[in-house]
Design a protein around this motif. Structure first.
Motif, short mmCIF file in Angstrom:
data_model
loop_
_atom_site.label_atom_id
_atom_site.label_comp_id
_atom_site.label_asym_id
_atom_site.label_seq_id
_atom_site.Cartn_x
_atom_site.Cartn_y
_atom_site.Cartn_z
N LEU A 57 0.82 -1.21 0.00
CA LEU A 57 0.00 0.00 0.00
C LEU A 57 0.85 1.26 0.00
N ARG A 74 -7.75 -3.49 -5.79
CA ARG A 74 -8.05 -4.12 -4.50
C ARG A 74 -8.18 -5.63 -4.64
N LYS A 104 -0.04 5.89 0.16
CA LYS A 104 -0.93 5.03 0.94
C LYS A 104 -2.34 5.60 0.99
N ASN A 140 -4.01 5.31 -2.44
CA ASN A 140 -4.46 3.94 -2.69
C ASN A 140 -5.76 3.62 -1.96
#
Length: 424
Positions: free
Chosen positions: A139, A147, A342, A345
């Motif tokens: 991540l 995902r 991060k 994402n």
């Protein structure tokens, strides 16, 4: 290649490793260790990497597992690091030096986003913590992750590491290590143990056939072996994503690369007394979970994943990001790049979800961190998107002023660029 030409050789109680070491050399190392300890009876071993010029995780992690197994039997192992400074530093940062010779070398405190050093686990709690660390590294280091791909990676890691605890029959546990590759969106992990090996675990005398059976759907669900579909599913995840999958156990090795025919090699008389699994998975491949994890032609979707457990709240459409736990530092631009990646994402994997960033325990952040994270996010999301998707909690007044200034400076810079472009 004659014995004295190989990069691994031994004399009395010294095992020397020289030149460029490939995973194919692992069995020669296992043989050297066996000869020096079991046949020659030495209880103190010098493991000399002075002349080693290159090596790989898929070689070193199994070496670590073998050495820890020897230590548990009272064997004393002294490690001599490579003379090359970069390689010697690698031995420290990856934890190889610490696990092989814990009396002389300290545990690594390496916190880089792209690499997870060797981690030992001996129980489910340690295992899950190690898997979470790998997923978190993905991540933090790879943009544009799907995902589905991340869930497939997490499932594979959980299954392979769990196999060690349930089937390797070793009190020393297992080891996992991983590296991420941002450009290709791939992750490579290695899991190693020095247990009984897959052939003995399955009760199959032919080591070649044991590895063939291990990656067939449902074969290891036989009640006599009490195992699951971890190897089969992980093999599917890796190869369908365009990556690779390898197993080394006993006298055999299984090699599977995307687009190539599966190969199973018999390595007699060279034995690896345990199991090594190497998997490279493309986490950017769309719908990987749905394509790869099909058992009985029924798609398998794990009930929980890391993002749900770690970030999603009970209220649908809301996530929380605890800054002091979810990033290593708030003091540099590089730390800001990791944090922004991060956060980005998480937003992309949960379209429309609101992310609450909790600043509890963060009295100050650097201006460069504020600019890299919040200044850039504001420009990318736009004022409306930022207000809709980002929320601050427990933010210190000084921290808030640094964020406001970073956003203001980014807006002015962006407006200046737009004005220049229009004039041109």
């Amino acid at each position: 290649m004659s014995a004295n030409q190989r990069p691994i050789h031994w004399q009395k109680n010294t095992i020397s490793v020289s030149g460029q070491i490939s995973p194919a050399d692992l069995r020669y190392f296992a043989r050297a260790l066996n000869v020096v300890i079991e046949k020659q009876g030495y209880q103190d071993i010098y493991l000399d990497f002075t002349s080693c010029s290159a090596t790989f995780e898929s070689f070193m992690l199994p070496v670590v597992a073998l050495c820890v197994g020897c230590q548990s039997k009272g064997i004393d192992i002294e490690l001599v690091l490579p003379s090359d400074p970069f390689l010697a530093s690698l031995f420290h940062n990856t934890n190889w030096a610490y696990y092989i010779d814990p009396r002389r070398y300290q545990e690594s405190n390496y916190e880089g986003a792209h690499h997870v050093p060797a981690i030992r686990y001996t129980n489910p709690t340690e295992q899950h913590r190690a898997v979470d660390r790998v997923v978190d590294a993905v991540l933090s280091s790879i943009s544009g992750i799907d995902r589905s791909g991340l869930k497939a990676l997490e499932w594979s890691l959980n299954e392979i590491t769990d196999n060690v605890l349930n089937h390797a029959q070793t009190e020393h546990g297992g080891f996992v290590q991983a590296s991420t590759y941002s450009e290709s969106k791939q992750v490579e992990f290695v899991v190693a143990d020095a247990g009984i090996g897959i052939p003995r675990s399955l009760g199959i005398n032919s080591h070649r056939r044991a590895l063939e059976e291990a990656i067939k759907e449902g074969v290891t669900r036989d009640s006599s072996t009490n195992a699951g579909n971890g190897l089969y599913g992980s093999y599917s995840v890796a190869t369908i994503s365009g990556g690779r999958f390898q197993i080394h156990s006993g006298y055999a090795s299984l090699i599977a690369n995307a687009g190539e025919n599966l190969r199973i090699l018999t390595n007699r008389p060279l034995l690896y007394p345990g199991t090594v699994v190497v998997a490279r998975i493309d986490c950017g491949k769309e719908s990987l979970l749905e394509q790869a994890l099909r058992f009985g032609d029924v798609p398998h979707d794990p009930p929980f994943d890391y993002i749900e457990r770690k970030f999603e709240k009970e209220t649908v459409g809301e996530m929380t990001f605890l800054l002091r736990e979810d990033i290593v530092s708030v003091g540099s631009r590089e730390a800001g790049r990791v944090a922004k990646k991060k956060i980005t994402n998480l937003l992309s994997m949960n379209p429309g979800a609101r992310l609450q960033i909790d600043f509890s325990g963060i009295p100050i952040i650097s201006s460069s961190f504020a600019d890299e994270v919040f200044g850039r996010l504001f420009i990318e999301l736009g004022p409306i998107g930022f207000a809709k998707l980002i929320d601050f909690k427990n933010v210190d007044r000084t921290v808030q002023s640094l964020i406001d200034r970073a956003i203001k400076q980014r807006m002015q810079s962006d407006e200046g660029r737009q004005s220049t472009t229009e004039k041109q």
